[in-house]
Design a protein around this motif. Structure first.
Motif, PDB file in Angstrom:
ATOM      1  N   ASP A  10       0.807  -1.122   0.188  1.00  0.00           N
ATOM      2  CA  ASP A  10       0.098   0.040   0.084  1.00  0.00           C
ATOM      3  C   ASP A  10       0.891   1.229  -0.073  1.00  0.00           C
ATOM      4  OD1 ASP A  10       0.842   0.032   2.440  1.00  0.00           O
ATOM      5  OD2 ASP A  10      -0.763   0.073   3.408  1.00  0.00           O
ATOM      6  N   SER A  11       2.208   1.256  -0.181  1.00  0.00           N
ATOM      7  CA  SER A  11       3.034   2.445  -0.588  1.00  0.00           C
ATOM      8  C   SER A  11       3.026   2.908  -1.676  1.00  0.00           C
ATOM      9  CB  SER A  11       4.292   1.930  -0.009  1.00  0.00           C
ATOM     10  OG  SER A  11       5.336   2.905  -0.397  1.00  0.00           O
ATOM     11  N   PRO A  12       3.300   4.210  -1.751  1.00  0.00           N
ATOM     12  CA  PRO A  12       3.241   4.883  -3.140  1.00  0.00           C
ATOM     13  C   PRO A  12       4.522   4.533  -3.954  1.00  0.00           C
ATOM     14  CG  PRO A  12       3.705   6.586  -1.594  1.00  0.00           C
ATOM     15  CD  PRO A  12       3.140   5.329  -0.717  1.00  0.00           C
ATOM     16  N   VAL A  13       5.494   3.882  -3.018  1.00  0.00           N
ATOM     17  CA  VAL A  13       6.666   3.266  -3.826  1.00  0.00           C
ATOM     18  C   VAL A  13       6.623   2.073  -4.544  1.00  0.00           C
ATOM     19  CG1 VAL A  13       9.226   3.195  -3.474  1.00  0.00           C
ATOM     20  CG2 VAL A  13       7.978   4.985  -2.186  1.00  0.00           C
ATOM     21  N   ILE A  14       7.045   1.921  -5.420  1.00  0.00           N
ATOM     22  CA  ILE A  14       7.181   0.478  -6.024  1.00  0.00           C
ATOM     23  C   ILE A  14       8.927   0.388  -6.606  1.00  0.00           C
ATOM     24  CG2 ILE A  14       6.705  -0.706  -8.236  1.00  0.00           C
ATOM     25  CD1 ILE A  14       4.522   1.316  -8.587  1.00  0.00           C
ATOM     26  N   LEU A  15       9.277  -0.652  -6.110  1.00  0.00           N
ATOM     27  CA  LEU A  15      10.683  -1.278  -6.433  1.00  0.00           C
ATOM     28  C   LEU A  15      10.708  -2.136  -7.662  1.00  0.00           C
ATOM     29  CD1 LEU A  15      11.976  -2.519  -2.903  1.00  0.00           C
ATOM     30  CD2 LEU A  15      11.845  -0.065  -4.081  1.00  0.00           C
ATOM     31  N   GLY A  16      11.426  -1.602  -8.649  1.00  0.00           N
ATOM     32  CA  GLY A  16      11.395  -2.534  -9.857  1.00  0.00           C
ATOM     33  C   GLY A  16      13.080  -3.295  -9.617  1.00  0.00           C
ATOM     34  N   LEU A  17      12.911  -4.714 -10.069  1.00  0.00           N
ATOM     35  CA  LEU A  17      13.980  -5.392  -9.925  1.00  0.00           C
ATOM     36  C   LEU A  17      14.117  -6.167 -11.462  1.00  0.00           C
ATOM     37  CD1 LEU A  17      12.389  -5.649  -6.755  1.00  0.00           C
ATOM     38  CD2 LEU A  17      14.836  -6.257  -6.318  1.00  0.00           C
ATOM     39  N   PRO A  18      14.768  -5.675 -12.294  1.00  0.00           N
ATOM     40  CA  PRO A  18      14.476  -6.238 -13.716  1.00  0.00           C
ATOM     41  C   PRO A  18      15.915  -7.206 -13.995  1.00  0.00           C
ATOM     42  CG  PRO A  18      15.624  -4.193 -13.832  1.00  0.00           C
ATOM     43  CD  PRO A  18      15.216  -4.057 -12.332  1.00  0.00           C
ATOM     44  N   HIS A  19      16.746  -7.166 -12.872  1.00  0.00           N
ATOM     45  CA  HIS A  19      18.034  -7.936 -13.339  1.00  0.00           C
ATOM     46  C   HIS A  19      18.570  -9.041 -12.103  1.00  0.00           C
ATOM     47  CE1 HIS A  19      19.208  -4.465 -16.177  1.00  0.00           C
ATOM     48  NE2 HIS A  19      18.426  -5.408 -16.815  1.00  0.00           N
ATOM     49  N   HIS A 138      -2.886   6.816  -4.533  1.00  0.00           N
ATOM     50  CA  HIS A 138      -2.227   7.851  -3.638  1.00  0.00           C
ATOM     51  C   HIS A 138      -2.468   9.046  -4.745  1.00  0.00           C
ATOM     52  CE1 HIS A 138      -0.880   5.250  -0.609  1.00  0.00           C
ATOM     53  NE2 HIS A 138      -0.450   4.436  -1.605  1.00  0.00           N
ATOM     54  N   GLY A 139      -2.765   9.004  -6.025  1.00  0.00           N
ATOM     55  CA  GLY A 139      -2.332  10.177  -6.775  1.00  0.00           C
ATOM     56  C   GLY A 139      -1.114  10.436  -7.411  1.00  0.00           C
ATOM     57  N   VAL A 140      -0.101   9.635  -6.995  1.00  0.00           N
ATOM     58  CA  VAL A 140       1.167   9.458  -7.428  1.00  0.00           C
ATOM     59  C   VAL A 140       1.792   8.392  -7.237  1.00  0.00           C
ATOM     60  CG1 VAL A 140       2.061  10.310  -5.041  1.00  0.00           C
ATOM     61  CG2 VAL A 140       3.278  11.032  -7.133  1.00  0.00           C
ATOM     62  N   ALA A 141       2.846   7.848  -8.003  1.00  0.00           N
ATOM     63  CA  ALA A 141       3.458   6.737  -7.823  1.00  0.00           C
ATOM     64  C   ALA A 141       5.033   6.949  -8.009  1.00  0.00           C
ATOM     65  CB  ALA A 141       3.170   5.690  -8.790  1.00  0.00           C
ATOM     66  N   ILE A 142       5.919   6.429  -7.358  1.00  0.00           N
ATOM     67  CA  ILE A 142       7.357   6.613  -7.418  1.00  0.00           C
ATOM     68  C   ILE A 142       7.866   5.132  -7.773  1.00  0.00           C
ATOM     69  CG2 ILE A 142       9.540   7.174  -6.354  1.00  0.00           C
ATOM     70  CD1 ILE A 142       8.042   9.005  -4.798  1.00  0.00           C
ATOM     71  N   VAL A 143       8.381   4.837  -9.002  1.00  0.00           N
ATOM     72  CA  VAL A 143       9.162   3.864  -9.512  1.00  0.00           C
ATOM     73  C   VAL A 143      10.582   3.991  -8.982  1.00  0.00           C
ATOM     74  CG1 VAL A 143       9.793   2.384 -11.245  1.00  0.00           C
ATOM     75  CG2 VAL A 143       7.520   3.455 -11.438  1.00  0.00           C
ATOM     76  N   TYR A 144      11.192   3.015  -8.217  1.00  0.00           N
ATOM     77  CA  TYR A 144      12.530   3.146  -7.781  1.00  0.00           C
ATOM     78  C   TYR A 144      12.934   1.988  -8.179  1.00  0.00           C
ATOM     79  CZ  TYR A 144      16.535   3.010  -4.362  1.00  0.00           C
ATOM     80  OH  TYR A 144      17.784   2.864  -3.862  1.00  0.00           O
ATOM     81  N   ASP A 145      13.962   2.006  -9.304  1.00  0.00           N
ATOM     82  CA  ASP A 145      14.513   1.034  -9.942  1.00  0.00           C
ATOM     83  C   ASP A 145      15.996   0.480  -9.393  1.00  0.00           C
ATOM     84  OD1 ASP A 145      13.689  -0.644 -11.908  1.00  0.00           O
ATOM     85  OD2 ASP A 145      15.316  -0.048 -13.603  1.00  0.00           O
ATOM     86  N   CYS A 146      15.853  -0.787  -8.961  1.00  0.00           N
ATOM     87  CA  CYS A 146      17.166  -1.076  -8.289  1.00  0.00           C
ATOM     88  C   CYS A 146      18.058  -2.057  -9.082  1.00  0.00           C
ATOM     89  CB  CYS A 146      16.494  -2.539  -7.129  1.00  0.00           C
ATOM     90  SG  CYS A 146      15.167  -1.762  -6.008  1.00  0.00           S
ATOM     91  N   HIS A 147      19.309  -1.611  -9.012  1.00  0.00           N
ATOM     92  CA  HIS A 147      20.220  -2.166  -9.774  1.00  0.00           C
ATOM     93  C   HIS A 147      21.473  -2.439  -8.896  1.00  0.00           C
ATOM     94  CE1 HIS A 147      18.139  -1.875 -13.572  1.00  0.00           C
ATOM     95  NE2 HIS A 147      17.703  -0.900 -12.835  1.00  0.00           N
TER      96      HIS A 147
END
Length: 268
Positions: A10-19, A138-147
Motif C-alpha cells: 500500500d506504499s506509493p513506492v514501487i521497487l523494480g528489480l529487472p536484473h 495515492h494520486g502519485v507513484a514513485i518507481v524506484y529501479d533497483c540495480h
C-alpha cells in the motif's frame, strides 16, 4: 517459471528489480558458453538487499536472467547510451565485452521477438499495472529501479564506480524533490561515495515510466557490489555485516520517498 514475481503493498513506492533473476531455460542454457553460464552480470542478491526496508512497498521482480532478455532495455533495441559501450536487448556479450554464446548460437531477430513477447512484455505489463494501481490509490507513484554492478568494468566505464549511482536521465524522469530525498542521504554518508547522472542516467524503465507531469516519478539506483558482497566474484556471496551500513542508507531513502509521496507535495 513465470517471468515476473509481484508483491503488492500500500506504499506509493514501487521497487523494480529487472536484473536479479537467474532463470535461463535449459535449451537456452545449453547454447551459452562458459562465460555465459557463469551469469556474472546478475544483480546478485538485490532482492535480499532491499528486503524489509520499507513496509508495504510493492515489488515487481523479473525471474529470468538478463541474458535471456534485458528487461531494462528499449524493446525496440535502441541503445540507451549511443556511442558508448553497452549491452543489447538480448545480450551477445557480457559486461567485459566477451561473447557469451557458443559459435552460431546467438539469438537472431525472430528469437529476439519471441523472447520479448514471453519475458520482456509480461514484466512491463506487470510493472505498468502496479504503477496504475498505486497512482489510483495515492494520486502519485514513485518507481524506484533497483540495480547493482561490479565496481570496476573497464569495458563500460573508466575507474571505480561510486557506491551510489543515481539516474534520472538528467532530471527528466522525476521531480527535483525525488532526486533530493534520494541523493541527500548518499551525499551525507561518510562511508560511501555517490554521483547523480554520471555513467548511469537511468535505463529504459526509468525513462519510460518517469512522467512527473502525470504523477509518475522514476529514479534508478545503481549500487556498486563491493558495498554488500563478500567479493565481486563467484560465488557472489551476500555479506550481511558488510551490507548493514548500506541497508541503513537505503532504508532512509525509501522511507523518505514514501513520506514525500504521501505528503501531497508531488500531487500539486
Amino acid at each position: 517459471m513465470t517471468p515476473v514475481s509481484i508483491t503488492q503493498g500500500d506504499s506509493p513506492v514501487i521497487l523494480g528489480l529487472p536484473h536479479g533473476g537467474t532463470f535461463v531455460p535449459d535449451a537456452m542454457l545449453a547454447r551459452l558458453n562458459d562465460r555465459g553460464t557463469a551469469l556474472s552480470d546478475t544483480d546478485w542478491h538485490i532482492a535480499q538487499l532491499y528486503q524489509g526496508l520499507l513496509p508495504g512497498v510493492t515489488t515487481v521482480a523479473a525471474t529470468f536472467h538478463r541474458y535471456v532478455i534485458d528487461a531494462n532495455r528499449d524493446p525496440a533495441g535502441v541503445s540507451l547510451y549511443p556511442g558508448a559501450n553497452t549491452t543489447s536487448l538480448c545480450p551477445t556479450t557480457d559486461f567485459d565485452g566477451i561473447d557469451i554464446w557458443l559459435d552460431g548460437q546467438a539469438p537472431g531477430p525472430d528469437e529476439v521477438a519471441e523472447r520479448r513477447a514471453h519475458y520482456h512484455t509480461p514484466y512491463h505489463d506487470a510493472l505498468a499495472a502496479e504503477v496504475a494501481r498505486v497512482k489510483a490509490r495515492h494520486g502519485v507513484a514513485i518507481v524506484y529501479d533497483c540495480h547493482s554492478i561490479r565496481s570496476t568494468i573497464p569495458f563500460l566505464f573508466d575507474g571505480v564506480l561510486p557506491v551510489f549511482s543515481i539516474g534520472t536521465n538528467d532530471g527528466q524522469t522525476c521531480a527535483p524533490q525525488v532526486t533530493e530525498v534520494v541523493s541527500a542521504p548518499c551525499a551525507a554518508s561518510s562511508r560511501f561515495d555517490s554521483v547523480v547522472n554520471g555513467r548511469f542516467k537511468g535505463g529504459w524503465t526509468t525513462r519510460h515510466y518517469g512522467q512527473p507531469a502525470n504523477g509518475v516519478h522514476a529514479i534508478q539506483m545503481e549500487l556498486a557490489q563491493r558495498a554488500y558482497l563478500a567479493a565481486e566474484a563467484a560465488p557472489w556471496t551476500y555479506a550481511a555485516q558488510t551490507a548493514a551500513p548500506l541497508r541503513a542508507v537505503l532504508a532512509q531513502i525509501l522511507q523518505s520517498l514514501d513520506t514525500l509521496a504521501r505528503s501531497g507535495v508531488l500531487n500539486r
